[in-house]
Design an enzyme around this catalytic site. Structure first.
Site, PDB file in Angstrom:
ATOM      1  N   ASP A 137      65.563  40.522  33.896  1.00  0.00           N
ATOM      2  CA  ASP A 137      67.602  40.733  34.281  1.00  0.00           C
ATOM      3  C   ASP A 137      68.401  41.695  34.210  1.00  0.00           C
ATOM      4  O   ASP A 137      68.768  42.611  34.631  1.00  0.00           O
ATOM      5  CB  ASP A 137      68.154  39.494  34.101  1.00  0.00           C
ATOM      6  CG  ASP A 137      67.720  38.644  35.303  1.00  0.00           C
ATOM      7  OD1 ASP A 137      66.982  39.347  36.222  1.00  0.00           O
ATOM      8  OD2 ASP A 137      67.915  37.130  35.983  1.00  0.00           O
ATOM      9  N   ARG A 193      57.760  32.891  34.365  1.00  0.00           N
ATOM     10  CA  ARG A 193      57.701  31.899  33.477  1.00  0.00           C
ATOM     11  C   ARG A 193      58.165  30.896  34.995  1.00  0.00           C
ATOM     12  O   ARG A 193      59.927  31.245  35.296  1.00  0.00           O
ATOM     13  CB  ARG A 193      58.341  31.865  32.505  1.00  0.00           C
ATOM     14  CG  ARG A 193      58.741  30.891  31.547  1.00  0.00           C
ATOM     15  CD  ARG A 193      58.987  31.327  30.690  1.00  0.00           C
ATOM     16  NE  ARG A 193      61.000  31.659  30.145  1.00  0.00           N
ATOM     17  CZ  ARG A 193      61.688  30.511  29.535  1.00  0.00           C
ATOM     18  NH1 ARG A 193      60.882  29.977  28.211  1.00  0.00           N
ATOM     19  NH2 ARG A 193      62.996  30.646  29.452  1.00  0.00           N
ATOM     20  N   THR A 251      59.367  23.963  34.484  1.00  0.00           N
ATOM     21  CA  THR A 251      58.363  24.163  33.176  1.00  0.00           C
ATOM     22  C   THR A 251      58.088  24.655  32.461  1.00  0.00           C
ATOM     23  O   THR A 251      57.713  24.209  31.863  1.00  0.00           O
ATOM     24  CB  THR A 251      56.775  23.703  34.425  1.00  0.00           C
ATOM     25  OG1 THR A 251      56.856  24.973  34.595  1.00  0.00           O
ATOM     26  CG2 THR A 251      56.770  22.958  35.996  1.00  0.00           C
ATOM     27  N   ASP A 309      68.502  37.160  29.329  1.00  0.00           N
ATOM     28  CA  ASP A 309      66.989  37.502  30.172  1.00  0.00           C
ATOM     29  C   ASP A 309      66.768  38.863  30.173  1.00  0.00           C
ATOM     30  O   ASP A 309      67.499  39.396  30.241  1.00  0.00           O
ATOM     31  CB  ASP A 309      67.162  37.363  31.772  1.00  0.00           C
ATOM     32  CG  ASP A 309      65.807  36.688  32.523  1.00  0.00           C
ATOM     33  OD1 ASP A 309      66.104  36.086  33.034  1.00  0.00           O
ATOM     34  OD2 ASP A 309      65.084  38.113  32.336  1.00  0.00           O
TER      35      ASP A 309
HETATM   36  C1  PRP Z   1      60.350  36.613  30.566  1.00  0.00           C
HETATM   37  C2  PRP Z   1      59.728  37.272  29.056  1.00  0.00           C
HETATM   38  C3  PRP Z   1      58.572  36.613  29.129  1.00  0.00           C
HETATM   39  C4  PRP Z   1      58.740  35.364  29.457  1.00  0.00           C
HETATM   40  C5  PRP Z   1      59.404  34.583  27.738  1.00  0.00           C
HETATM   41  O1  PRP Z   1      59.564  36.783  31.590  1.00  0.00           O
HETATM   42  O2  PRP Z   1      60.005  38.596  29.436  1.00  0.00           O
HETATM   43  O3  PRP Z   1      57.341  37.421  29.543  1.00  0.00           O
HETATM   44  O4  PRP Z   1      60.131  35.296  29.856  1.00  0.00           O
HETATM   45  O5  PRP Z   1      59.068  33.395  27.259  1.00  0.00           O
HETATM   46  P1  PRP Z   1      58.047  32.434  27.050  1.00  0.00           P
HETATM   47  O6  PRP Z   1      57.447  32.775  25.856  1.00  0.00           O
HETATM   48  O7  PRP Z   1      58.838  30.832  27.294  1.00  0.00           O
HETATM   49  O8  PRP Z   1      56.372  32.177  28.129  1.00  0.00           O
HETATM   50  P2  PRP Z   1      59.964  36.003  33.053  1.00  0.00           P
HETATM   51  O9  PRP Z   1      59.254  34.586  33.118  1.00  0.00           O
HETATM   52  O10 PRP Z   1      61.785  36.177  32.855  1.00  0.00           O
HETATM   53  O11 PRP Z   1      59.285  37.019  33.591  1.00  0.00           O
HETATM   54  P3  PRP Z   1      60.374  38.927  34.051  1.00  0.00           P
HETATM   55  O12 PRP Z   1      60.296  39.686  33.059  1.00  0.00           O
HETATM   56  O13 PRP Z   1      59.364  39.215  35.419  1.00  0.00           O
HETATM   57  O14 PRP Z   1      61.390  38.280  34.287  1.00  0.00           O
HETATM   58  N1  URA Z   2      62.655  35.661  28.484  1.00  0.00           N
HETATM   59  C1  URA Z   2      63.786  35.623  28.371  1.00  0.00           C
HETATM   60  O1  URA Z   2      64.384  37.106  29.054  1.00  0.00           O
HETATM   61  N2  URA Z   2      65.281  35.658  27.606  1.00  0.00           N
HETATM   62  C2  URA Z   2      64.340  34.557  26.892  1.00  0.00           C
HETATM   63  O2  URA Z   2      65.085  33.875  26.337  1.00  0.00           O
HETATM   64  C3  URA Z   2      63.766  33.645  26.868  1.00  0.00           C
HETATM   65  C4  URA Z   2      63.027  33.850  27.631  1.00  0.00           C
END
Ligand code: PRP
Ligand code: URA
Length: 217
Positions: free
Chosen positions: A208, A106, A110, A205
């Site tokens: 993380d 994400r 944006t 997160d």
């Molecule tokens: C997080 C999560 C989803 C997304 C959800 O991933 O694991 O994929 O955000 O958010 P949304 O519903 O607003 O799209 P992130 O983009 O942080 O990537 P990561 O798993 O690599 O940390």
């Molecule tokens: N992605 C995450 O990992 N946590 C949130 O709360 C939203 C998006």
């Protein structure tokens, strides 16, 4: 509360108990990964409650009987990174499932998903696709993943289900509006998103916290 016929929030006490551990800010990555795995198993169990079986003759030490075996061919689609932690538990439940990795992150500014990796096979040779991602926040990533699957051929009679640990109402709304045919299974439906798109109260997160990459300063 909106009415979402496609949303299934687990009511199981073991799920609610484990979710408390996951949310706790003091839970370290090792424990966090363990609980993601345990919750994934429990949610996978619920998401597969209507999977189809076919008859099978089983010979017990005593006699032959009419048994069953799983008939649905299942594809697991973990959304990288955070969905990776849900794969092993799902494979324990369904050892014959295929795993197709889809990389989406994400954009922090944006909040829109960016696709960076896609290992779907050439054709959709399954009956049921389970998208695995711990968090359903704005719904942008889930909607993008569903669109990738549908463009690739996961259309009726192939079914798509979304398995999340925590969902926000905004994300459920977005997925339901764009793809009312997709069922959503989660452990909790939280209150709302904050102005950075994080789920409140949420767990922070998910990527993380699993992989220890959070900011420390
Ligand atoms: C997080 C999560 C989803 C997304 C959800 O991933 O694991 O994929 O955000 O958010 P949304 O519903 O607003 O799209 P992130 O983009 O942080 O990537 P990561 O798993 O690599 O940390
Ligand atoms: N992605 C995450 O990992 N946590 C949130 O709360 C939203 C998006």
């Amino acid at each position: 509360m909106a009415d979402w016929p496609n949303l299934h929030v687990s009511q199981h006490p073991a799920v609610r108990h484990k979710l408390g551990i996951l949310r706790d800010v003091t839970t370290e990555p090792k424990k966090f990964r363990e609980v993601v795995r345990e919750l994934s198993w429990l949610l996978g169990y619920e998401a597969l409650a209507d999977a189809r079986t076919r008859p099978l003759t089983v010979r017990t030490p005593i006699e032959s009987m009419d048994g069953e075996e799983l008939a649905d061919r299942i594809g697991l689609i973990p959304i990288l990174r955070a969905g990776l932690g849900m794969v092993d538990a799902m494979l324990e439940l369904m050892p014959t499932a295929q795993v197709w990795h889809l990389g989406l992150f994400r954009d922090e500014r944006t909040l829109r998903p960016v696709e960076y990796y896609n290992r779907l096979p050439d054709s959709a040779t399954v009956d049921l696709c389970l998208i695995l991602d711990p968090m359903l926040a704005t719904g942008g990533s889930a909607t993008a993943a569903i669109e990738v699957l549908k463009r690739w051929g996961a259309v009726t009679p192939v079914r798509i289900k979304l398995v999340n640990l925590i969902a926000a109402p905004e994300g459920v709304d977005a997925v339901t509006a764009a793809h009312p045919d997709v069922e959503i299974y989660c452990a909790a439906l939280d209150r709302q998103l904050n102005d950075r798109g994080y789920i409140m109260p949420g767990l922070g997160d998910a990527g993380d916290r699993q992989f220890g990459t959070g900011h420390t300063g």
